[in-house]
Design an enzyme around this catalytic site. Structure first.
Site, PDB file in Angstrom:
ATOM      1  N   ASP A  67      28.010  63.799  98.415  1.00  0.00           N
ATOM      2  CA  ASP A  67      27.838  63.793  96.964  1.00  0.00           C
ATOM      3  C   ASP A  67      28.184  62.457  96.329  1.00  0.00           C
ATOM      4  OD1 ASP A  67      30.531  64.183  97.612  1.00  0.00           O
ATOM      5  OD2 ASP A  67      30.560  66.249  96.933  1.00  0.00           O
ATOM      6  N   ASP A 134      38.740  76.182  94.276  1.00  0.00           N
ATOM      7  CA  ASP A 134      37.899  77.306  93.859  1.00  0.00           C
ATOM      8  C   ASP A 134      36.871  77.680  94.925  1.00  0.00           C
ATOM      9  OD1 ASP A 134      36.273  75.096  93.775  1.00  0.00           O
ATOM     10  OD2 ASP A 134      35.742  75.257  91.662  1.00  0.00           O
ATOM     11  N   HIS A 136      34.748  75.526  96.464  1.00  0.00           N
ATOM     12  CA  HIS A 136      33.520  74.721  96.524  1.00  0.00           C
ATOM     13  C   HIS A 136      33.451  73.891  97.798  1.00  0.00           C
ATOM     14  CE1 HIS A 136      35.786  71.424  94.136  1.00  0.00           C
ATOM     15  NE2 HIS A 136      35.462  70.851  95.275  1.00  0.00           N
ATOM     16  N   GLU A 141      29.857  74.214  93.061  1.00  0.00           N
ATOM     17  CA  GLU A 141      30.895  74.980  92.381  1.00  0.00           C
ATOM     18  C   GLU A 141      30.586  76.479  92.491  1.00  0.00           C
ATOM     19  OE1 GLU A 141      33.412  73.330  91.376  1.00  0.00           O
ATOM     20  OE2 GLU A 141      32.962  71.737  89.939  1.00  0.00           O
TER      21      GLU A 141
HETATM   22  C1  F6R Z   1      33.968  65.517  98.581  1.00  0.00           C
HETATM   23  C2  F6R Z   1      33.565  66.890  98.357  1.00  0.00           C
HETATM   24  C3  F6R Z   1      34.510  67.944  97.860  1.00  0.00           C
HETATM   25  C4  F6R Z   1      35.916  67.843  98.439  1.00  0.00           C
HETATM   26  C5  F6R Z   1      36.821  68.931  97.857  1.00  0.00           C
HETATM   27  C6  F6R Z   1      38.244  68.792  98.320  1.00  0.00           C
HETATM   28  O1  F6R Z   1      32.873  64.725  99.007  1.00  0.00           O
HETATM   29  O2  F6R Z   1      32.418  67.175  98.540  1.00  0.00           O
HETATM   30  O3  F6R Z   1      33.985  69.217  98.148  1.00  0.00           O
HETATM   31  O4  F6R Z   1      35.867  67.950  99.823  1.00  0.00           O
HETATM   32  O5  F6R Z   1      36.804  68.862  96.460  1.00  0.00           O
HETATM   33  O6  F6R Z   1      38.790  67.615  97.796  1.00  0.00           O
HETATM   34  P1  F6R Z   1      40.164  67.029  98.341  1.00  0.00           P
HETATM   35  O7  F6R Z   1      39.940  66.659  99.761  1.00  0.00           O
HETATM   36  O8  F6R Z   1      40.438  65.799  97.500  1.00  0.00           O
HETATM   37  O9  F6R Z   1      41.164  68.103  98.185  1.00  0.00           O
END
Ligand code: F6R
Length: 263
Positions: A67, A134, A136, A141
């Site tokens: 992303d 959550d 995702h 989301e």
């Molecule tokens: C990042 C991504 C997100 C993260 C998730 C966890 O490229 O796609 O799904 O993997 O938000 O974030 P952290 O690792 O910062 O807890």
């Protein structure tokens, strides 16, 4: 879903890096799907060490990131392109890296191009994932279609607030992202999801032991033929069957212990 519980995030990152190493040694032209965020940093550090000390060769590897924020140029300090350069790409020898272009003018056309680029590269061999509180994955989301492809998504207010710390003001935090879809992630041949810390325990339990639902996009990984989940103790705390997962890992047949990928 194989669930590996380790005593610490560092130990988990080392195992994750060994799984990536195993793939790259067996398939030097591997296609890796990569993630940003705090979770994969230890794994990237370990891969960089393997490059420096063991000569792990990434010269035929191709990568695709999950992303990117819409409206951020690649050099912006909070862009995911910049994050990847600073934390991984600048320290290894990967010639072909793709991070979605947050500045694309025609976003739907760009998303189609990104999907095609993944297909043309032969598909993703291993997709590295973190999980949001959550549930995702990528920026899919809760409520995201479980069959979705790469597209633009609007961030939830919670995610905008969580991202605030990377920007000078809340107004500067992008409201939109380009993200691989849940269906795009599910097409990967292997998914490697890492989660560390108590704050992830609830999402991990919902993902692994809850119902499959768009309200927890990561739960679709229960339908993936080959997902490896690496946790530390804290992130495993809400799992009902943690004892069984430990038992399975401790009693792996020797051939499975040595290698995650067939020769
Ligand atoms: C990042 C991504 C997100 C993260 C998730 C966890 O490229 O796609 O799904 O993997 O938000 O974030 P952290 O690792 O910062 O807890």
């Amino acid at each position: 879903m194989e669930i590996i519980i380790q005593p610490s995030a560092e130990a988990g990152a080392r195992i994750g890096a060994r799984i990536v190493e195993d793939l790259v040694r067996k398939k030097p032209e591997a296609v890796l799907g990569l993630a940003t965020g705090g979770t994969p940093l230890g794994l990237y550090r370990e891969l960089i060490r393997m490059r420096r000390e063991l000569g792990l060769d990434f010269s035929r590897v191709t990568t695709f990131n999950l992303d990117e924020y819409v409206g951020l140029p690649p050099a912006h300090p909070a862009s995911y392109r910049r994050f990847m350069r600073e934390n991984f790409f600048d320290h290894v020898n990967i010639p072909q890296t793709h991070v979605p272009d947050g500045m694309a003018k025609d976003i739907p056309a760009y998303c189609e191009y990104y999907e095609k680029a993944i297909r043309d590269a032969g598909g993703i061999d291993l997709q590295l994932l973190g999980v949001g509180h959550d549930g995702h994955i990528g920026f899919n989301e809760p409520g995201s279609s479980l069959a979705s492809r790469t597209r633009i998504k609007t961030l939830t207010e919670e995610t905008v607030a969580a991202n605030r710390r990377f920007f000078a003001s809340e107004a500067e935090v992008p409201r939109h992202v380009i993200t691989m879809g849940v269906g795009t992630i599910m097409d990967s041949r292997t998914c490697l999801l890492l989660a560390f810390g108590e704050a992830k325990a609830r999402a991990v339990a919902a993902m692994a032991e809850g119902p499959i639902t768009a309200m927890c996009p990561a739960s679709i990984l229960q339908m993936h033929p080959r997902t490896i989940v690496i946790l530390d103790e804290a992130a495993s705390r809400s799992l009902k069957r943690a004892a069984y997962y430990r038992h399975v890992y401790a009693n792996k047949p020797a051939f499975q212990r040595l290698s995650a990928f067939p020769a």
